[in-house]
Scaffold this motif. Structure first.
Motif: not given
Length: 158
Positions: A49-54, A79-82, A95-96
């Motif tokens: 969740r900290r990837v591409c958070d600015g 693998y980073l996406v649900f 977040q899953r």
């Protein structure tokens, strides 16, 4: 001429393995055993969740590069996406099964694709009344004078 020599030297160093390379596989597990993104240093594991958070969490900011962040979630490693029950929505993989209703339909907590374990010791199993939770509420909310479970078990049993 100097630029050409430097470019050739850098190319030769990379070919000989003298310069660090980006990891071929960027999957890693964070300290709390959640899905993460491996930085170029090969040691730093950034929570999904900290990837591409600015905010650059990797030394060279590779967790914020357009290569991954340009078209979310399409460019992110899978693998980073649900994917939520509603395919129009997605959340980061870490977040899953985190106890929160991040998808809005509880598919990240209760769906067959989520495959979450039962409530952990820090959670109370019930049918929550709040949209924020799905099948467990944090034990810290037990006996706080506010109903969080349909049968009030968070106030009288927990």
């Amino acid at each position: 001429l100097l630029i050409l020599v430097l470019a050739l030297a850098a190319g030769l160093a990379a070919a000989l393995g003298l310069l660090p390379r980006a990891p071929a596989n960027r999957f890693c597990a964070t300290a709390n055993n959640r899905t993460g993104f491996l930085c170029n240093d090969g040691a730093t594991c950034v929570p999904a969740r900290r990837v591409c958070d600015g905010v650059g969490n990797c030394g060279n900011g590779e967790d914020e590069q357009d290569e991954f962040c340009g078209d979310l979630p399409r460019r992110l490693p899978g693998y980073l996406v649900f994917r939520c029950g509603n395919p129009a929505y997605w959340v980061y993989a870490d977040q899953r099964c985190d106890g929160r209703n991040d998808c809005g339909d509880c598919s990240d907590e209760m769906g067959s694709l989520a495959a979450c374990p039962p409530c952990g010791s820090e959670w109370w199993s019930c049918s929550p009344v709040l949209y924020e939770f799905c099948s467990c509420v944090p034990r810290r909310l037990c006996r706080d004078g506010i109903q969080h479970c349909l049968g009030w078990s968070d106030e009288y049993v927990c």
